[in-house]
Scaffold this motif. Structure first.
Motif, mmCIF file in Angstrom:
data_model
loop_
_atom_site.group_PDB
_atom_site.id
_atom_site.type_symbol
_atom_site.label_atom_id
_atom_site.label_comp_id
_atom_site.label_asym_id
_atom_site.label_seq_id
_atom_site.Cartn_x
_atom_site.Cartn_y
_atom_site.Cartn_z
ATOM 1 N N ASP A 45 10.935 -34.879 20.068
ATOM 2 C CA ASP A 45 10.707 -36.220 19.522
ATOM 3 C C ASP A 45 10.520 -36.050 18.018
ATOM 4 O O ASP A 45 9.427 -35.802 17.526
ATOM 5 C CB ASP A 45 9.462 -36.835 20.158
ATOM 6 C CG ASP A 45 9.256 -38.287 19.715
ATOM 7 O OD1 ASP A 45 9.913 -38.697 18.729
ATOM 8 O OD2 ASP A 45 8.446 -38.993 20.337
ATOM 9 N N ARG A 46 11.612 -36.182 17.276
ATOM 10 C CA ARG A 46 11.585 -35.848 15.856
ATOM 11 C C ARG A 46 10.757 -36.837 15.026
ATOM 12 O O ARG A 46 10.366 -36.529 13.907
ATOM 13 C CB ARG A 46 13.019 -35.753 15.332
ATOM 14 C CG ARG A 46 13.758 -34.534 15.918
ATOM 15 C CD ARG A 46 15.170 -34.435 15.368
ATOM 16 N NE ARG A 46 15.992 -35.559 15.769
ATOM 17 C CZ ARG A 46 16.570 -35.692 16.966
ATOM 18 N NH1 ARG A 46 16.400 -34.751 17.890
ATOM 19 N NH2 ARG A 46 17.313 -36.746 17.254
ATOM 20 N N ASP A 47 10.457 -38.003 15.593
ATOM 21 C CA ASP A 47 9.598 -38.949 14.879
ATOM 22 C C ASP A 47 8.179 -38.418 14.739
ATOM 23 O O ASP A 47 7.427 -38.859 13.855
ATOM 24 C CB ASP A 47 9.566 -40.294 15.620
ATOM 25 C CG ASP A 47 10.911 -41.022 15.535
ATOM 26 O OD1 ASP A 47 11.667 -40.743 14.577
ATOM 27 O OD2 ASP A 47 11.193 -41.846 16.421
#
Length: 312
Positions: A45-47
């Motif tokens: 989850d790159r956020d």
């Protein structure tokens, strides 16, 4: 995965590969570690990732630590079957080379010495010496305290320095001249001159062209001179083994001069030299094909100097 995320990873791929190579000493394993990191980057989850470079550095470091701790890697290294994979000058996997410490950290000599460190010591040493990470960041990457990072780096430096020959930068032109003279003496069978060109505590390691079950080690100037004379003198049997008559080039491998044996643009062997105090302190002979894959690929894109011996 969106294009921006791929581009962000690719922008740091060379740095990650350089880190992995220093930790593992193998270009193939380093590429595998970086590809595994890419898969984790895809799935993450790159956020939630505030600093992608730090996140990826930690992931690659731990993937490399897992490999160093694996039963197969421990067995291979324990029985003496391991040698660092040589890289040709200009290979991006060699990474940063602005400082003496950065260049040293990727030399074949130091990569070999780092085998005597624990995996965490090796990682702390590489992160500090080659990439100039502060201890606070190393602690975060390795999940240890800052004081533990300082201790690991101090121990690693001390152990490497205690067994490192030379210690100071060697002028490349001077080192090349010594290697040329050594090659000429070996090819002509001048054993006494070979002994004179070796330090009193010189060592040599060979993979026996990949034919030996274990690495071959030589520890006296006389034995090394005999090995060099036998290895560099041309014979019909060696030509058959090499698949032709090799041309002998001198090039830089991991920052040190090396004799590269080439048959029709194919590297069939490399002997890397470590020079200290105007003499040869160590040799590493590598001819097993699986250890020369990346060097071979780089050589075919390389514009080499004229061979020092064109008809061997």
């Amino acid at each position: 995965m969106d294009t921006a995320a791929i581009d962000r990873f690719e922008a740091g791929r060379a740095r990650l590969a350089s880190l992995a190579y220093r930790l593992l000493g193998s270009a193939a394993d380093a590429e595998d570690a970086v590809q595994d990191a890419f898969l984790r980057w895809q799935a993450a989850d790159r956020d939630l990732i505030e600093v992608p470079e730090a996140w990826l550095t930690k992931v690659v470091t731990h993937l490399c630590l897992d490999r160093l701790r694996s039963a197969q890697a421990r067995h291979e290294r324990a029985v003496g079957d391991w040698l660092p994979e040589p890289l040709l000058e200009g290979d991006p996997m060699l990474g940063p080379a602005e400082t003496f410490e950065q260049r040293e950290s990727v030399s074949l000599a130091v990569l070999t010495l780092m085998e005597r460190l624990s995996p965490v010591e090796r990682a702390a040493y590489v992160l500090r010496e080659a990439f100039s990470y502060p201890h606070a960041e190393i602690a975060g990457i390795l999940d240890i305290s800052e004081s533990a990072s300082q201790q690991h780096v101090h121990r690693a430096r001390r152990r490497v320095a205690a067994e490192r020959r030379g210690g100071d930068a060697v002028d490349p032109a001077s080192a090349r001249r010594i290697v040329e003279e050594f090659l000429a003496a070996a090819a002509s069978g001048r054993t006494e001159r070979l002994v004179e060109l070796l330090t009193a505590d010189a060592t040599a390691i060979s993979d026996g062209a990949g034919l030996a079950r274990r690495l071959l080690r030589y520890r006296t100037p006389e034995r090394i001179a005999s090995l060099a004379r036998a290895g560099f003198r041309p014979t019909a049997a060696k030509r058959r083994l090499a698949g032709g008559s090799p041309a002998m080039h001198i090039a830089l491998v991991n920052g040190s001069p090396a004799v590269i044996a080439v048959v029709e643009d194919r590297v069939v062997g490399a002997v890397a030299f470590e020079v200290a105090d105007g003499k040869v302190a160590s040799l590493r002979g590598i001819a097993a094909a699986h250890r020369l894959t990346r060097l071979n690929e780089a050589w075919q894109r390389h514009e080499p100097d004229a061979p020092v011996t064109s008809a061997w």
